[in-house]
Design a protein around this motif. Sequence first.
Motif, PDB file in Angstrom:
ATOM      1  N   VAL A 131     -31.779 -42.363 -87.497  1.00 36.56           N
ATOM      2  CA  VAL A 131     -33.160 -42.157 -87.248  1.00 36.56           C
ATOM      3  C   VAL A 131     -33.820 -42.995 -88.189  1.00 36.56           C
ATOM      4  O   VAL A 131     -33.570 -43.003 -89.400  1.00 36.56           O
ATOM      5  N   THR A 132     -34.713 -43.823 -87.972  1.00 38.66           N
ATOM      6  CA  THR A 132     -35.612 -44.790 -88.748  1.00 38.66           C
ATOM      7  C   THR A 132     -36.893 -44.431 -88.578  1.00 38.66           C
ATOM      8  O   THR A 132     -37.342 -44.096 -87.533  1.00 38.66           O
ATOM      9  N   ARG A 133     -37.724 -45.143 -89.413  1.00 41.99           N
ATOM     10  CA  ARG A 133     -39.112 -45.172 -89.316  1.00 41.99           C
ATOM     11  C   ARG A 133     -39.616 -46.342 -89.341  1.00 41.99           C
ATOM     12  O   ARG A 133     -39.303 -47.370 -90.365  1.00 41.99           O
ATOM     13  N   ARG A 134     -40.504 -47.183 -88.439  1.00 42.04           N
ATOM     14  CA  ARG A 134     -41.085 -48.331 -88.620  1.00 42.04           C
ATOM     15  C   ARG A 134     -42.617 -48.267 -88.254  1.00 42.04           C
ATOM     16  O   ARG A 134     -43.106 -47.496 -87.684  1.00 42.04           O
ATOM     17  N   ALA A 135     -43.219 -49.579 -88.877  1.00 45.34           N
ATOM     18  CA  ALA A 135     -44.458 -49.478 -88.695  1.00 45.34           C
ATOM     19  C   ALA A 135     -44.786 -50.513 -87.528  1.00 45.34           C
ATOM     20  O   ALA A 135     -44.191 -51.640 -87.453  1.00 45.34           O
ATOM     21  N   LEU A 136     -45.657 -50.254 -86.553  1.00 48.41           N
ATOM     22  CA  LEU A 136     -45.998 -51.009 -85.418  1.00 48.41           C
ATOM     23  C   LEU A 136     -47.256 -51.497 -85.437  1.00 48.41           C
ATOM     24  O   LEU A 136     -48.405 -50.904 -85.451  1.00 48.41           O
ATOM     25  N   VAL A 137     -47.448 -52.829 -85.868  1.00 47.38           N
ATOM     26  CA  VAL A 137     -48.673 -53.714 -85.894  1.00 47.38           C
ATOM     27  C   VAL A 137     -49.155 -54.099 -84.624  1.00 47.38           C
ATOM     28  O   VAL A 137     -48.217 -54.941 -84.224  1.00 47.38           O
ATOM     29  N   GLU A 138     -50.063 -53.536 -84.157  1.00 52.05           N
ATOM     30  CA  GLU A 138     -50.560 -54.079 -82.892  1.00 52.05           C
ATOM     31  C   GLU A 138     -51.713 -54.796 -82.792  1.00 52.05           C
ATOM     32  O   GLU A 138     -52.668 -54.346 -83.479  1.00 52.05           O
ATOM     33  N   ALA A 139     -52.122 -55.781 -82.172  1.00 51.82           N
ATOM     34  CA  ALA A 139     -53.285 -56.533 -82.024  1.00 51.82           C
ATOM     35  C   ALA A 139     -53.793 -56.926 -80.726  1.00 51.82           C
ATOM     36  O   ALA A 139     -52.815 -57.096 -79.843  1.00 51.82           O
ATOM     37  N   TRP A 140     -54.753 -56.834 -80.358  1.00 53.07           N
ATOM     38  CA  TRP A 140     -55.401 -57.346 -78.796  1.00 53.07           C
ATOM     39  C   TRP A 140     -56.551 -58.452 -79.250  1.00 53.07           C
ATOM     40  O   TRP A 140     -57.358 -58.021 -80.232  1.00 53.07           O
ATOM     41  N   GLY A 141     -56.570 -59.277 -78.540  1.00 54.08           N
ATOM     42  CA  GLY A 141     -57.644 -60.265 -78.448  1.00 54.08           C
ATOM     43  C   GLY A 141     -58.820 -60.018 -77.645  1.00 54.08           C
ATOM     44  O   GLY A 141     -58.751 -58.983 -76.824  1.00 54.08           O
ATOM     45  N   GLY A 142     -59.674 -60.771 -77.516  1.00 51.88           N
ATOM     46  CA  GLY A 142     -60.827 -60.780 -76.516  1.00 51.88           C
ATOM     47  C   GLY A 142     -60.742 -60.573 -75.168  1.00 51.88           C
ATOM     48  O   GLY A 142     -61.180 -59.873 -74.325  1.00 51.88           O
ATOM     49  N   GLU A 143     -59.329 -61.129 -74.719  1.00 48.17           N
ATOM     50  CA  GLU A 143     -58.616 -60.970 -73.396  1.00 48.17           C
ATOM     51  C   GLU A 143     -58.089 -59.841 -73.232  1.00 48.17           C
ATOM     52  O   GLU A 143     -57.474 -59.679 -72.114  1.00 48.17           O
ATOM     53  N   ARG A 144     -57.869 -59.037 -74.135  1.00 53.84           N
ATOM     54  CA  ARG A 144     -57.014 -57.776 -74.168  1.00 53.84           C
ATOM     55  C   ARG A 144     -55.601 -58.044 -73.848  1.00 53.84           C
ATOM     56  O   ARG A 144     -54.759 -57.113 -73.377  1.00 53.84           O
ATOM     57  N   VAL A 145     -55.289 -59.329 -74.395  1.00 54.70           N
ATOM     58  CA  VAL A 145     -53.689 -59.641 -74.408  1.00 54.70           C
ATOM     59  C   VAL A 145     -52.908 -58.933 -75.660  1.00 54.70           C
ATOM     60  O   VAL A 145     -53.639 -59.580 -76.777  1.00 54.70           O
ATOM     61  N   GLY A 146     -52.019 -58.140 -75.458  1.00 53.93           N
ATOM     62  CA  GLY A 146     -51.639 -57.600 -76.529  1.00 53.93           C
ATOM     63  C   GLY A 146     -50.349 -58.197 -77.451  1.00 53.93           C
ATOM     64  O   GLY A 146     -49.759 -58.820 -76.812  1.00 53.93           O
ATOM     65  N   LEU A 147     -50.253 -57.983 -78.785  1.00 50.82           N
ATOM     66  CA  LEU A 147     -49.236 -58.567 -79.538  1.00 50.82           C
ATOM     67  C   LEU A 147     -48.686 -57.368 -80.424  1.00 50.82           C
ATOM     68  O   LEU A 147     -49.449 -56.355 -80.754  1.00 50.82           O
ATOM     69  N   ARG A 148     -47.381 -57.438 -80.643  1.00 51.90           N
ATOM     70  CA  ARG A 148     -46.728 -56.334 -81.336  1.00 51.90           C
ATOM     71  C   ARG A 148     -45.731 -56.924 -82.266  1.00 51.90           C
ATOM     72  O   ARG A 148     -44.756 -57.705 -81.980  1.00 51.90           O
TER      73      ARG A 148
END
Length: 210
Positions: A131-148
């Motif tokens: 079992v691990t813990r991770r930080a999920l950094v997520e971003a969305w642009g003006g067109e709502r296209v997501g990155l992770r």
Amino acid sequence: MGGLRCVDGSYLSVTPLPCADSVGVPYEVTLELRRDGAPYGVVGERCGWFLSRLAAEVARARAGRAGGPCRWPDPDDRFPEGEPEAELFSFRYRSRSGVVGGGELRCHVRTLPVWTPRAGAGRGAAGRWRVTRRALVEAWGGERVGLRAVLTSGELAAFLDGLVGEVEECLTAAGRPRGGRGNIAGRLPGKAADTASMAQTGPEGGDNCV
């Protein structure tokens, strides 16, 4: 200019830009997001103070000084204590009228099981779940296209430290005297250190990003 390599292979750049008060004096920052060099969004009005405090909290957690017993032997699994899947920040642009737009950047902690094969064993051999813990950094642009991007606490600490350093350089270049990276939290206005997320007010709230 700092940034993160995302799971889809794209690169998310995060650059502080100075914010000035009504008489033109820089006092805080907002964050410009770019995806592979292309404009992606502007978020996090007046977030420098919060980022500095969060960087210090992550460093304390990694060192096992977050308070209470340390439940994670691997420092890369240690994050500031809170809910099991706590949100560390949520930055977005929102005008005083309540209109949200221009992007979003958020980070939350997830507990993830990882299958670890036995050392030297071939495919299908015995192993174990870890079992691990991770930080999920997520971003969305003006067109709502997501990155992770998926980060260990060490990778998150390096990202935050670099970003806080850029905040200092940004404000110094814009005319605010340098006070030392460790003093950002004392010099910049913001919320209390234990605030988990921030809904930012944009330029219509009375401040100007230059």
